[in-house]
Design an enzyme around this catalytic site. Structure first.
Site, PDB file in Angstrom:
ATOM      1  CB  THR A 110       7.960   3.958  -2.750  1.00 41.46           C
ATOM      2  OG1 THR A 110       6.969   4.910  -2.342  1.00 41.46           O
ATOM      3  CG2 THR A 110       7.928   3.835  -4.266  1.00 41.46           C
ATOM      4  CB  CYS A 111      12.169   0.899  -1.561  1.00 48.40           C
ATOM      5  SG  CYS A 111      12.744   2.606  -1.758  1.00 48.40           S
TER       6      CYS A 111
END
EC number: 1.11.1.25
Length: 225
Positions: A110-111
């Protein structure tokens, strides 16, 4: 003093931001607190309680809108000369509007795929709305942060990637979370958040629960400006 340009902020080479302090390896000395034992016990109990709360599903933070950001020292590799340097939160935020957003870990899906790319994509729009500096913070060390930046091909992207390797800022904000019980080996990390500080005072704070990614995006920050 006039606000520095976005390009200058990306390398932290402006007059208003200290030109960079190289790490100097030195010996350290031990110091002993003169606080009464009971005070130390109470403090230890409070820290343990906060760690327990941080690992729960409910977000607990010691920072809130209207608060002054605590100062902390963060590290980064200066793209101008490749040197490992430090910058303080005070230097990043004094006399300007700054967006700080935190990710649980470099190289995590996600990052890498959403959170950081979103702020890079929207950096121009954020600057157009008066934001002077944008920085991504993670508890990964500065070497990992540099490798992450290079792996994403960010080059001179107008977002600073800063290491909070000792969790100095993360713990001061009360946003640490203990993932030691997870199989990935992440240990203690920062909750995902995005905040806007005006001259060091928090004006917007979007703090996520657990591993969610709903309110801390660049799009949500733009809506708040």
């Amino acid at each position: 003093m006039a606000a520095p340009t976005a390009a200058a902020l990306s390398t932290l080479s402006t007059a208003s931001v200290t030109s960079g302090k190289r790490f100097i390896t030195s010996s350290f000395s031990l110091s002993f607190s003169s606080r009464p034992l009971a005070t130390g016990v109470r403090a230890a109990g409070a820290r343990a309680a906060r760690r327990s709360a941080a690992s729960a599903s409910t977000v607990v933070a010691t920072i809130a809108v209207g608060d002054k950001l605590p100062d902390a020292t963060l590290s980064y590799f200066d793209p101008a000369d490749g040197e490992l340097k430090t910058v303080t939160v005070a230097e990043l935020t004094a006399g300007r509007k700054a967006v700080l957003f935190a990710v649980p870990g470099a190289f995590t899906p996600t990052c890498s795929q959403k959170h950081l790319p979103g702020f890079i994509e929207k950096a121009g729009e954020l600057h157009a709305k008066g934001v002077d500096a944008i920085a991504c913070v993670s508890v990964n060390d500065a070497f990992v942060m540099r490798a992450w930046k290079e792996s994403l091909g960010l080059g001179d992207a107008d977002v600073l990637l800063l290491s909070d390797g000792n969790l100095e800022l993360t713990r001061a904000l009360g946003v640490e979370m203990d993932l030691s019980d997870k199989p990935m080996g992440l240990g203690v990390r920062s909750r995902r958040y995005a905040l806007l500080a005006d001259d060091g005072v928090v004006k917007v704070l979007n703090l996520e629960e657990g591993g969610a990614f709903t309110t801390s995006s660049a799009e949500e920050m733009l809506k708040a400006l």
